[in-house]
Design a protein around this motif. Structure first.
Motif, PDB file in Angstrom:
ATOM      1  N   VAL A 154      37.605  11.306   4.917  1.00  0.00           N
ATOM      2  CA  VAL A 154      36.207  11.175   5.329  1.00  0.00           C
ATOM      3  C   VAL A 154      35.333  11.488   4.117  1.00  0.00           C
ATOM      4  CG1 VAL A 154      34.386  12.147   6.792  1.00  0.00           C
ATOM      5  CG2 VAL A 154      36.678  11.730   7.745  1.00  0.00           C
ATOM      6  N   PHE A 184      34.416   6.541   6.763  1.00  0.00           N
ATOM      7  CA  PHE A 184      35.413   7.046   7.712  1.00  0.00           C
ATOM      8  C   PHE A 184      36.637   6.137   7.715  1.00  0.00           C
ATOM      9  CE2 PHE A 184      31.185   8.121   9.245  1.00  0.00           C
ATOM     10  CZ  PHE A 184      31.291   9.495   9.404  1.00  0.00           C
ATOM     11  N   VAL A 191      34.988   2.422   8.193  1.00  0.00           N
ATOM     12  CA  VAL A 191      33.604   2.264   8.639  1.00  0.00           C
ATOM     13  C   VAL A 191      32.735   3.029   7.654  1.00  0.00           C
ATOM     14  CG1 VAL A 191      31.947   2.702  10.487  1.00  0.00           C
ATOM     15  CG2 VAL A 191      34.327   2.123  11.052  1.00  0.00           C
ATOM     16  N   PHE A 291      42.879  11.174  13.692  1.00  0.00           N
ATOM     17  CA  PHE A 291      41.485  10.802  13.433  1.00  0.00           C
ATOM     18  C   PHE A 291      41.268   9.286  13.333  1.00  0.00           C
ATOM     19  CE2 PHE A 291      37.821   9.839  10.834  1.00  0.00           C
ATOM     20  CZ  PHE A 291      36.824  10.564  11.468  1.00  0.00           C
ATOM     21  N   GLN A 294      41.168   7.789  16.763  1.00  0.00           N
ATOM     22  CA  GLN A 294      39.967   8.175  17.501  1.00  0.00           C
ATOM     23  C   GLN A 294      38.756   7.410  16.976  1.00  0.00           C
ATOM     24  OE1 GLN A 294      39.687  12.421  17.126  1.00  0.00           O
ATOM     25  NE2 GLN A 294      41.263  12.819  18.660  1.00  0.00           N
ATOM     26  N   MET A 295      38.724   7.233  15.665  1.00  0.00           N
ATOM     27  CA  MET A 295      37.609   6.514  15.032  1.00  0.00           C
ATOM     28  C   MET A 295      37.574   5.055  15.510  1.00  0.00           C
ATOM     29  SD  MET A 295      35.196   7.186  12.892  1.00  0.00           S
ATOM     30  CE  MET A 295      33.939   5.940  12.575  1.00  0.00           C
ATOM     31  N   GLU A 297      38.693   3.994  18.278  1.00  0.00           N
ATOM     32  CA  GLU A 297      38.284   4.010  19.687  1.00  0.00           C
ATOM     33  C   GLU A 297      36.765   4.193  19.801  1.00  0.00           C
ATOM     34  OE1 GLU A 297      40.455   6.761  22.194  1.00  0.00           O
ATOM     35  OE2 GLU A 297      38.972   6.522  23.803  1.00  0.00           O
ATOM     36  N   LEU A 298      36.196   5.026  18.940  1.00  0.00           N
ATOM     37  CA  LEU A 298      34.733   5.194  18.956  1.00  0.00           C
ATOM     38  C   LEU A 298      34.028   3.867  18.659  1.00  0.00           C
ATOM     39  CD1 LEU A 298      32.160   6.948  19.079  1.00  0.00           C
ATOM     40  CD2 LEU A 298      32.504   7.478  16.655  1.00  0.00           C
ATOM     41  N   VAL A 299      34.543   3.160  17.655  1.00  0.00           N
ATOM     42  CA  VAL A 299      33.960   1.851  17.310  1.00  0.00           C
ATOM     43  C   VAL A 299      34.029   0.921  18.522  1.00  0.00           C
ATOM     44  CG1 VAL A 299      34.340  -0.246  15.932  1.00  0.00           C
ATOM     45  CG2 VAL A 299      34.385   2.019  14.830  1.00  0.00           C
ATOM     46  N   ARG A 301      34.318   1.652  21.688  1.00  0.00           N
ATOM     47  CA  ARG A 301      33.481   2.076  22.815  1.00  0.00           C
ATOM     48  C   ARG A 301      32.006   1.787  22.563  1.00  0.00           C
ATOM     49  NH1 ARG A 301      35.392   5.007  27.127  1.00  0.00           N
ATOM     50  NH2 ARG A 301      37.649   5.160  26.965  1.00  0.00           N
ATOM     51  N   VAL A 302      31.555   2.018  21.338  1.00  0.00           N
ATOM     52  CA  VAL A 302      30.141   1.729  21.047  1.00  0.00           C
ATOM     53  C   VAL A 302      29.904   0.227  21.137  1.00  0.00           C
ATOM     54  CG1 VAL A 302      28.311   1.856  19.303  1.00  0.00           C
ATOM     55  CG2 VAL A 302      29.800   3.836  19.697  1.00  0.00           C
ATOM     56  N   ILE A 316      28.243  -2.310  14.479  1.00  0.00           N
ATOM     57  CA  ILE A 316      28.615  -1.029  13.894  1.00  0.00           C
ATOM     58  C   ILE A 316      28.221  -1.061  12.411  1.00  0.00           C
ATOM     59  CG2 ILE A 316      30.652   0.416  13.366  1.00  0.00           C
ATOM     60  CD1 ILE A 316      29.991   0.172  16.344  1.00  0.00           C
TER      61      ILE A 316
ATOM     62  N   TYR B 248      20.031   4.846  13.903  1.00  0.00           N
ATOM     63  CA  TYR B 248      21.241   4.444  14.634  1.00  0.00           C
ATOM     64  C   TYR B 248      22.487   4.711  13.786  1.00  0.00           C
ATOM     65  CZ  TYR B 248      24.926   1.243  16.211  1.00  0.00           C
ATOM     66  OH  TYR B 248      26.120   0.696  16.573  1.00  0.00           O
ATOM     67  N   LEU B 259      34.121  13.836  15.769  1.00  0.00           N
ATOM     68  CA  LEU B 259      35.571  13.646  15.984  1.00  0.00           C
ATOM     69  C   LEU B 259      36.364  14.532  15.025  1.00  0.00           C
ATOM     70  CD1 LEU B 259      35.810   9.758  16.392  1.00  0.00           C
ATOM     71  CD2 LEU B 259      35.948  11.510  18.191  1.00  0.00           C
ATOM     72  N   VAL B 270      36.066  10.169  23.163  1.00  0.00           N
ATOM     73  CA  VAL B 270      35.588  10.186  21.775  1.00  0.00           C
ATOM     74  C   VAL B 270      34.078  10.408  21.692  1.00  0.00           C
ATOM     75  CG1 VAL B 270      37.463   8.847  20.747  1.00  0.00           C
ATOM     76  CG2 VAL B 270      35.494   7.642  21.755  1.00  0.00           C
TER      77      VAL B 270
END
Lengths: 346, 346
Positions: A154, A184, A191, A291, A294-295, A297-299, A301-302, A316, B248, B259, B270
């Motif tokens: 990161v 990330f 990202v 990590f 999870q990252m 998955e965050l992308v 979900r958003v 994103i 944003y 995370l 997440v």
């Protein structure tokens, strides 16, 4: 350097760059050779030319046209290029940190070294802080943050600069355009988010001055501290921070982080260039390599957020740039013929 | 939590808080005893009560009225307070890092522990990263960053949260209000900058809903994703980020940093609470103890910027809050009598 996440886009399928008269389309290999040869002719060693051009071609691929090969011309004509340079060197270090004297080299080189050292130290110790001073223009911060993210780390990267931005209530610049950038690692590809804290990039002010276009209302001030839309007058004055007191506070904080990177050591001035990296191996906090998943998955979900009517896609940070890069790798990079000729004439 | 750097101010010399009917003026010692006694009566051990009230009184002193002792009532009536809590504990660590399970304790306690561990580790190794998860409301981030700065360390502190903020183009929340905060030691006293990345603090939305006031145009959306100024409808929907695509992107980056702090470990989601500290001993980068002096010089130089007509002073982040704190330490804290009575009745 930041083009935003909601800018205008080419039609899907249509080439990203039109082949208009006066332009030349080059493959990545051709563009790279053009840039590297030009830099070698003005005295850059092969490895430095390679490092600089790698970023410039990447900037062009990602859609940042003016941050691409035309910058070789800017380097060639910058008076700093004619001033004495010393090799980039580490002047102070601990297992987790390094302070780097950029030796008055352009940031493309010294900040690249800083990112490489941050990666090596964070891999060894889990966490690293690296500062670079006595350097200047480093180009696109997302380039460095992406390298660090691709190393599985990161990244937080900030760059302070000399005064171009007025503090709230001020009539003269006191802060740099002071960008902040995050990178990330993710199971679905890195990202990166990169933003300036000024209302305009300084390169935009220069471009508007060059083409004689007015700046947006309320962004610029002349050297007497009077509001003006005349970009040439603003080059001798400054611009306001983005986003009112929040942008001002962020810009102030980044100027302070620049001191941590040694900014005041270059010329004894606290308002100067400083490039700071913090790199973190996510496993030192959340172990087991979770990590990046999870990252991703965050992308996901958003992106899956229900959308406003008429909105085709939730985007994103860095998504547009990386997609354009994939396309331009196949389609090539379009350059003004004049730029190509000027590079060949160096 | 952020009141900005250019807000309205009391007249110099006039008391900061009026003694209107229905209010009570308390010394710091009286306010502290009132809060600690109330918390002990609802089951908080003495040390935890002390930690929580230390922040709440500091928030009140700094002028953040609703972040002061009324929060004890919020804690008392929060359903999380009645849910099982386990002691805050470190679940993973390296010499420079710690991951902390907050045990469903309120963030005032778990995030305080995180800041203390970040200070201890950064003092020992020069650089530390600490994450706290399985916790929630931590109050005013500037409180923690100031503690780290007073320990001679540079602090970066971010907090991700559950979804309240719509991504650009979205009709539903996908990101937290996600504040970012920086703290710097300085020879002239610490400097702290704290901002939310949402267009409104969630506490403001709750307050506006409570008093029936409309939200600013363009900030809120209802649970169907339709724009509305009705704060009660927005409590079931969400708000937009501040500053368009920059806000944003920052909010997204902070959700990702959450995370790193273990956010997804609490409930497998997440998009959840995560509190991250990075603390840096400036000597590992710029040795010889020069950073605090350079920092004081930066403050001085920015404050000395020539001003726009009618501007009395260029203000530095946290300057207003710290000045108000000095005055309220002498003048006392004014509380609504109803709040005092409710606290005494707990």
């Amino acid at each position: 350097m930041n083009r935003g996440t909601a800018g205008s886009r080419a039609q899907p399928g249509a080439p990203l760059d039109a082949d208009t008269p006066g332009t030349v389309r080059l493959t990545v290999a051709q563009a790279t050779a053009l840039g590297e040869n030009a830099l070698r002719r003005i005295g850059y060693p092969e490895e430095e030319a390679r490092i600089i051009v790698d970023q410039l071609v990447d900037n062009a691929l990602c859609g940042y046209k003016f941050a691409g090969l035309p910058r070789v011309l800017a380097i060639a004509h910058d008076e700093k290029t004619r001033q004495a340079r010393r090799p980039v060197r580490v002047v102070h270090e601990t297992p987790a940190s390094a302070l780097i004297d950029g030796g008055n080299n352009v940031g493309y080189i010294s900040v690249y070294r800083g990112a490489e050292i941050a990666i090596a130290k964070a891999r060894a110790t889990g966490l690293a802080a690296v500062g670079v001073y006595n350097s200047y223009y480093s180009g696109r911060n997302a380039y460095y943050a992406e390298r660090i993210a691709r190393a599985g780390l990161v990244a937080i990267h900030v760059a302070s600069a000399k005064p171009r931005v007025l503090p709230l209530g001020g009539a003269r610049p006191a802060l740099g355009t002071n960008p902040i950038c995050f990178g990330f690692p993710s199971a679905a590809g890195p990202v990166v988010f990169d933003m300036g804290t000024a209302s305009l990039m300084w390169g935009e002010v220069m471009l508007f001055a060059h083409i004689g276009r007015e700046l947006p209302e309320g962004t610029g001030y002349d050297e007497q501290g009077r509001p003006t839309r005349d970009a040439r007058a603003v080059l001798r004055g400054g611009v306001v921070p983005f986003g009112g007191h929040k942008g001002y506070g962020l810009s102030f904080a980044i100027q302070a982080l620049g001191l941590l990177a040694g900014a005041a050591l270059a010329r004894g001035q606290v308002q100067d260039y400083g490039f700071l990296f913090v790199a973190v191996d996510p496993d030192i906090l959340v172990p087991g390599g979770v990590f990046p998943r999870q990252m991703a998955e965050l992308v996901e979900r958003v992106k899956a957020t229900p959308r406003q009517p008429g909105v085709a896609e939730i985007r994103i940070p860095s998504e547009r740039a990386f997609r354009e890069r994939e396309r331009r790798r196949k389609e090539g990079i379009v350059l003004d013929r004049k730029v190509v000729e000027s590079l060949e004439a160096l």
